[in-house]
Motif scaffolding. Structure first.
Motif, PDB file in Angstrom:
ATOM      1  N   VAL A  38      -8.692   1.794 -13.262  1.00 52.96           N
ATOM      2  CA  VAL A  38      -8.770   0.582 -12.439  1.00 52.96           C
ATOM      3  C   VAL A  38      -7.387  -0.070 -12.349  1.00 52.96           C
ATOM      4  N   ASP A  39      -6.664  -0.108 -13.456  1.00 53.69           N
ATOM      5  CA  ASP A  39      -5.316  -0.684 -13.444  1.00 53.69           C
ATOM      6  C   ASP A  39      -4.391   0.082 -12.497  1.00 53.69           C
ATOM      7  N   LYS A  40      -4.515   1.404 -12.483  1.00 50.61           N
ATOM      8  CA  LYS A  40      -3.708   2.223 -11.563  1.00 50.61           C
ATOM      9  C   LYS A  40      -4.063   1.913 -10.108  1.00 50.61           C
ATOM     10  N   GLU A  41      -5.363   1.722  -9.859  1.00 49.51           N
ATOM     11  CA  GLU A  41      -5.796   1.386  -8.502  1.00 49.51           C
ATOM     12  C   GLU A  41      -5.288   0.004  -8.094  1.00 49.51           C
ATOM     13  N   GLU A  47       1.057  -2.195  -4.357  1.00 53.35           N
ATOM     14  CA  GLU A  47       2.143  -1.489  -3.670  1.00 53.35           C
ATOM     15  C   GLU A  47       1.852  -1.388  -2.173  1.00 53.35           C
ATOM     16  N   GLY A  48       0.611  -1.045  -1.834  1.00 58.42           N
ATOM     17  CA  GLY A  48       0.228  -0.966  -0.430  1.00 58.42           C
ATOM     18  C   GLY A  48       0.336  -2.308   0.260  1.00 58.42           C
ATOM     19  N   LEU A  49      -0.018  -3.370  -0.442  1.00 52.31           N
ATOM     20  CA  LEU A  49       0.088  -4.720   0.105  1.00 52.31           C
ATOM     21  C   LEU A  49       1.546  -5.061   0.396  1.00 52.31           C
ATOM     22  N   TYR A  54       5.887  -5.799   4.308  1.00 49.19           N
ATOM     23  CA  TYR A  54       7.229  -5.388   4.749  1.00 49.19           C
ATOM     24  C   TYR A  54       7.177  -4.847   6.180  1.00 49.19           C
ATOM     25  N   ASP A  55       6.258  -3.906   6.422  1.00 44.56           N
ATOM     26  CA  ASP A  55       6.151  -3.309   7.756  1.00 44.56           C
ATOM     27  C   ASP A  55       5.788  -4.362   8.813  1.00 44.56           C
ATOM     28  N   CYS A  70      -6.812  -6.638   1.370  1.00 41.85           N
ATOM     29  CA  CYS A  70      -6.120  -6.168   0.165  1.00 41.85           C
ATOM     30  C   CYS A  70      -6.298  -7.155  -0.984  1.00 41.85           C
ATOM     31  N   ILE A  71      -6.184  -8.431  -0.674  1.00 43.29           N
ATOM     32  CA  ILE A  71      -6.332  -9.463  -1.702  1.00 43.29           C
ATOM     33  C   ILE A  71      -7.744  -9.435  -2.281  1.00 43.29           C
ATOM     34  N   GLN A  72      -8.741  -9.319  -1.414  1.00 40.62           N
ATOM     35  CA  GLN A  72     -10.127  -9.249  -1.892  1.00 40.62           C
ATOM     36  C   GLN A  72     -10.326  -8.004  -2.762  1.00 40.62           C
TER      37      GLN A  72
END
Length: 131
Positions: A38-41, A47-49, A54-55, A70-72
């Motif tokens: 779960v921590d890795k996820e 990172e995706g957020l 950035y994009d 992403c926040i949820q």
């Protein structure tokens, strides 16, 4: 023969206790692996957020909906990780200090980190109903 039976009973109880400890150890190990996943996820979602923000800044797109998703997702994952850790603490006979959040022994009277008194929640008396 009474002594032999006593020794046999003590040996049985000892073996049962060892079996219980081994079972608890296996469960804690499984829970730690689940918490790690779960921590890795969570880290991957953060990172995706960051990449999304950035994009979006570079392209000047409105991605507020995707950011909210992403926040949820992160909030849900953190709740899942907390629930797993609480299960681990239960197996290890540990609690969290309500004042500072430190992990402490369930039987402690005071937090070893901040010194806050640890009160045991008393069971509320049952309400009387009128019949």
């Amino acid at each position: 023969m009474g002594t032999f039976e006593e020794i046999l009973n003590k040996a049985k109880r000892g073996a049962e206790a060892v079996g219980q400890k081994t079972g608890d150890f296996i469960e804690v190990t499984k829970l730690k692996m689940a918490a790690s996943d779960v921590d890795k996820e969570i880290a991957a979602t953060f990172e995706g957020l960051g990449r999304l923000v950035y994009d979006a800044q570079k392209s000047e797109e409105d991605v507020s909906e995707m950011i909210e998703e992403c926040i949820q997702n992160i909030d849900e994952l953190q709740e899942a990780a907390d629930a797993i850790r609480e299960q681990i603490y239960s197996y290890k006979n540990m609690n969290r200090c309500v004042a500072c959040g430190a992990v402490i022994d369930k039987d402690a009277a005071f937090c070893s980190k901040c010194g806050a008194p640890l009160t045991v929640e008393e069971e509320a008396p049952a309400e009387e109903t009128e019949e």
